[in-house]
Write a protein that holds these residues in place. Structure first.
Motif, PDB file in Angstrom:
ATOM      1  N   THR A  92     -28.009 -23.400 -23.973  1.00 29.72           N
ATOM      2  CA  THR A  92     -28.551 -22.053 -23.783  1.00 29.72           C
ATOM      3  C   THR A  92     -28.187 -21.495 -22.417  1.00 29.72           C
ATOM      4  O   THR A  92     -27.683 -20.366 -22.305  1.00 29.72           O
ATOM      5  CB  THR A  92     -30.083 -22.074 -23.936  1.00 29.72           C
ATOM      6  OG1 THR A  92     -30.427 -22.586 -25.221  1.00 29.72           O
ATOM      7  CG2 THR A  92     -30.659 -20.678 -23.780  1.00 29.72           C
TER       8      THR A  92
ATOM      9  N   TYR B 257     -33.210 -28.091 -34.603  1.00 27.45           N
ATOM     10  CA  TYR B 257     -34.065 -28.717 -33.591  1.00 27.45           C
ATOM     11  C   TYR B 257     -35.461 -28.962 -34.149  1.00 27.45           C
ATOM     12  O   TYR B 257     -36.069 -30.016 -33.908  1.00 27.45           O
ATOM     13  CB  TYR B 257     -34.138 -27.820 -32.355  1.00 27.45           C
ATOM     14  CG  TYR B 257     -35.146 -28.251 -31.329  1.00 27.45           C
ATOM     15  CD1 TYR B 257     -34.867 -29.283 -30.436  1.00 27.45           C
ATOM     16  CD2 TYR B 257     -36.390 -27.623 -31.245  1.00 27.45           C
ATOM     17  CE1 TYR B 257     -35.803 -29.682 -29.490  1.00 27.45           C
ATOM     18  CE2 TYR B 257     -37.326 -28.022 -30.293  1.00 27.45           C
ATOM     19  CZ  TYR B 257     -37.030 -29.047 -29.432  1.00 27.45           C
ATOM     20  OH  TYR B 257     -37.956 -29.442 -28.499  1.00 27.45           O
TER      21      TYR B 257
ATOM     22  N   SER C 207     -33.958 -32.093 -26.599  1.00 23.58           N
ATOM     23  CA  SER C 207     -34.272 -30.750 -26.106  1.00 23.58           C
ATOM     24  C   SER C 207     -33.392 -30.367 -24.921  1.00 23.58           C
ATOM     25  O   SER C 207     -32.970 -29.216 -24.791  1.00 23.58           O
ATOM     26  CB  SER C 207     -35.746 -30.659 -25.718  1.00 23.58           C
ATOM     27  OG  SER C 207     -36.099 -31.680 -24.817  1.00 23.58           O
TER      28      SER C 207
ATOM     29  N   SER D  88     -39.106 -22.567 -26.102  1.00 27.51           N
ATOM     30  CA  SER D  88     -39.181 -23.219 -27.417  1.00 27.51           C
ATOM     31  C   SER D  88     -38.694 -24.656 -27.351  1.00 27.51           C
ATOM     32  O   SER D  88     -39.270 -25.547 -27.979  1.00 27.51           O
ATOM     33  CB  SER D  88     -38.345 -22.432 -28.436  1.00 27.51           C
ATOM     34  OG  SER D  88     -38.818 -21.124 -28.591  1.00 27.51           O
ATOM     35  N   PHE D  89     -37.630 -24.892 -26.596  1.00 27.25           N
ATOM     36  CA  PHE D  89     -37.071 -26.240 -26.508  1.00 27.25           C
ATOM     37  C   PHE D  89     -37.888 -27.156 -25.600  1.00 27.25           C
ATOM     38  O   PHE D  89     -37.735 -28.378 -25.670  1.00 27.25           O
ATOM     39  CB  PHE D  89     -35.629 -26.180 -26.000  1.00 27.25           C
ATOM     40  CG  PHE D  89     -34.666 -25.568 -26.985  1.00 27.25           C
ATOM     41  CD1 PHE D  89     -34.690 -25.934 -28.314  1.00 27.25           C
ATOM     42  CD2 PHE D  89     -33.731 -24.631 -26.577  1.00 27.25           C
ATOM     43  CE1 PHE D  89     -33.808 -25.380 -29.231  1.00 27.25           C
ATOM     44  CE2 PHE D  89     -32.834 -24.066 -27.481  1.00 27.25           C
ATOM     45  CZ  PHE D  89     -32.884 -24.445 -28.818  1.00 27.25           C
TER      46      PHE D  89
ATOM     47  N   ILE E  47     -36.317 -18.754 -25.519  1.00 27.43           N
ATOM     48  CA  ILE E  47     -35.533 -19.837 -26.129  1.00 27.43           C
ATOM     49  C   ILE E  47     -35.760 -21.149 -25.382  1.00 27.43           C
ATOM     50  O   ILE E  47     -36.025 -22.193 -25.989  1.00 27.43           O
ATOM     51  CB  ILE E  47     -34.030 -19.480 -26.141  1.00 27.43           C
ATOM     52  CG1 ILE E  47     -33.764 -18.313 -27.088  1.00 27.43           C
ATOM     53  CG2 ILE E  47     -33.202 -20.695 -26.562  1.00 27.43           C
ATOM     54  CD1 ILE E  47     -32.343 -17.782 -27.017  1.00 27.43           C
TER      55      ILE E  47
ATOM     56  N   PHE F 183     -41.363 -19.724 -30.312  1.00 28.45           N
ATOM     57  CA  PHE F 183     -40.481 -19.702 -31.478  1.00 28.45           C
ATOM     58  C   PHE F 183     -40.505 -18.333 -32.169  1.00 28.45           C
ATOM     59  O   PHE F 183     -39.463 -17.802 -32.561  1.00 28.45           O
ATOM     60  CB  PHE F 183     -40.924 -20.800 -32.453  1.00 28.45           C
ATOM     61  CG  PHE F 183     -40.021 -21.025 -33.627  1.00 28.45           C
ATOM     62  CD1 PHE F 183     -38.854 -21.765 -33.487  1.00 28.45           C
ATOM     63  CD2 PHE F 183     -40.346 -20.525 -34.878  1.00 28.45           C
ATOM     64  CE1 PHE F 183     -38.025 -21.987 -34.578  1.00 28.45           C
ATOM     65  CE2 PHE F 183     -39.529 -20.744 -35.972  1.00 28.45           C
ATOM     66  CZ  PHE F 183     -38.362 -21.479 -35.827  1.00 28.45           C
TER      67      PHE F 183
ATOM     68  N   MET G 276     -32.263 -23.606 -33.536  1.00 30.00           N
ATOM     69  CA  MET G 276     -33.695 -23.833 -33.415  1.00 30.00           C
ATOM     70  C   MET G 276     -34.263 -24.395 -34.713  1.00 30.00           C
ATOM     71  O   MET G 276     -35.269 -25.117 -34.699  1.00 30.00           O
ATOM     72  CB  MET G 276     -34.403 -22.532 -33.018  1.00 30.00           C
ATOM     73  CG  MET G 276     -34.031 -22.059 -31.617  1.00 30.00           C
ATOM     74  SD  MET G 276     -34.708 -20.445 -31.191  1.00 30.00           S
ATOM     75  CE  MET G 276     -36.425 -20.853 -30.966  1.00 30.00           C
TER      76      MET G 276
END
Length: 499
Positions: free
Chosen positions: A95, A259, A88, A131-132, A128, A144, A256
């Motif tokens: 990003t 990931y 992550s 989400s990670f 974003i 997400f 994503m």
């Protein structure tokens, strides 16, 4: 510093910047410049904060680190739980590295509703990063899915002529795919009584249920990455999106999906992952060959780069589902590399479009004589895209190719053909645009890169070369996390006597 909620600060700092821009008075003389300045300052600060997070990350630990957990809705066991591992963290760094570049690329290009545009981009960054970082299944799903809203607005408001159709297609495809994932999350909650990801890792789902849950997650991630045949939303979205929107879409949002495979599909459903792996190989090989052939016949530069992204993501999905160290490492490195390279390619296309207002390849020729600095930087991005040794594109593709050969010689032939085809369409694109004689008088007045364009292209080019020559930092950062992901598959092979 370790006692501070570093991840929460990093996640919501861009949102704070967006709120600051929202409070800027609508003075026609200064609102645009102030909005741009706050957005750039916020994104740069977020990048610095991500480096602080990196400095506190312990490479020797395979567990999630810097974990923050707060009760959100205790009645339903919903928690705000965030943490990072090497996988992550590397996407977070990608990003935060690209967001300031995207804002700089929009500096003189976006002149309508600048304030709203910068707010949308900063909100997108928060979602974003969230989400990670999310370690709660519902929290992940919220981040997400919420990503769709700002990207929909970026395409639908600041995009091209057919932006509304492209935005709706993007939104409906990705939302529809994720509905299945939401159902799977609810099933998991009913099964184990929690949606905490770490706790879910220690639960073994029954055979039949595991297959259905894997399929539900797979649909959501396959649309996002995107895999063939659910890829059709991507070319339209790229063509109509503004340059910075295409950069973030290709460099980060597509990742994503990959990931998700590494964070959810493989660790939660290892048995189902192995069962469906041959089908993923088939879809990946089709994507590599099909998308490369379609890229060959494109006359729109953006569409060509978009289809090349689909082909390169075929390498990623193939590498992940080999369940080998080389394959997973190669796939992960390929995602980071493609993030940087695709960003560079879309920025280069945007620079040309800003000057000529056309993306048709036939409208260009011989630009090398007018734009030598641009020609050099564009060439580095092209060479990275075709995987030339010494560029970042070579490392990931080589590892995936080695992993594919271990699985099957004929599959490695299909995957390897993608490298040959990528060299064909990428070099042909460069030849038609940059080489030869200037055939249009309108091109004779073109100027080379201005200062701001050099500022956002140089970090991209430098990263392509640096990671190609010295990929070790990525491998070191992600090694323990990858070992944790593939450990169940190695254990099963040893049990079966295959190792």
């Amino acid at each position: 510093m370790e006692q501070l909620p570093l991840l929460t600060l990093m996640i919501f700092l861009p949102l704070l910047g967006a709120l600051t821009i929202l409070l800027i008075k609508n003075d026609p003389l200064s609102v645009s410049q102030n909005a741009r300045g706050v957005a750039l300052l916020t994104s740069v600060t977020t990048f610095i904060l991500s480096l602080v997070v990196l400095s506190y990350f312990k490479l020797s630990l395979s567990d999630f680190q810097l974990v923050e957990k707060y009760a959100w809705i205790p009645k339903f066991s919903l928690n705000y739980c965030v943490g990072v591992d090497g996988i992550s963290l590397v996407f977070i760094l990608l990003t935060t590295f690209l967001m300031p570049i995207a804002i700089l690329a929009s500096w003189n290009v976006i002149i309508v509703k600048v304030k709203e545009y910068m707010i949308t981009f900063l909100v997108l960054e928060t979602l974003i990063i969230g989400s990670f970082c999310a370690l709660d299944l519902v929290l992940f799903y919220i981040f997400f899915e919420a990503v769709l809203i700002p990207m929909y607005l970026i395409i639908g408001i600041w995009g091209g002529k057919d932006r509304i159709h492209a935005a709706f297609k993007f939104f409906l495809f990705t939302l529809s795919g994720s509905v299945f994932m939401l159902i799977a999350i609810l099933v998991i909650y009913g099964e184990i009584g929690t949606i905490d990801l770490v706790e879910a890792y220690h639960y073994t789902f029954s055979g039949e249920k595991q297959y259905w849950l894997w399929a539900a997650f797979f649909i959501g991630f396959a649309v996002k990455i995107p895999m063939w045949p659910v890829h059709t939303w991507l070319p339209n979205a790229h063509v109509e999106a503004p340059t910075a929107g295409s950069v973030i879409l290709a460099a980060i949002l597509l990742k994503m999906g990959g990931y998700g495979f590494l964070r959810f599909s493989l660790p939660l459903f290892p048995e189902a992952s192995q069962f469906f792996a041959p089908y993923v190989f088939g879809l990946s090989m089709i994507a590599v060959v099909y998308a490369s052939l379609v890229a060959l016949v494109q006359e729109d530069m953006k569409k060509l780069v978009a289809y090349s992204s689909i082909a390169h993501m075929g390498f990623v999905t193939f590498g992940i589902f080999t369940f080998t160290e080389q394959g997973v490492k190669g796939a992960l490195f390929q995602m980071i590399s493609h993030g940087v390279i695709s960003a560079g390619l879309f920025l280069c296309v945007g620079i040309l479009y800003n000057r000529v207002h056309s993306r048709e390849i036939i409208r260009y020729a011989g630009l090398r004589s007018r734009m030598p600095h641009f020609a050099f930087m564009f060439m580095i991005c092209i060479l990275g895209s075709i995987g030339l040794p010494g560029t970042s594109g070579f490392v990931g593709e080589l590892l995936v190719l080695v992993a594919s050969f271990e699985k099957s010689g004929w599959m490695s032939l299909f995957i390897g053909s993608g490298i040959v085809l990528s060299a064909t369409y990428a070099l042909w694109l460069y030849k038609r645009i940059m080489l030869g004689k200037l055939t249009y008088k309108s091109l004779e007045k073109l100027n080379d890169l201005i200062l701001i364009e050099k500022l956002y292209l140089f970090p991209i080019v430098a990263s392509i070369i640096f990671l190609g020559i010295y990929p070790k930092p990525i491998f070191t950062l992600t090694e323990t996390a990858i070992e944790r992901v593939i450990a169940p598959f190695y254990a099963k092979l040893k049990l079966e006597g295959q190792l």
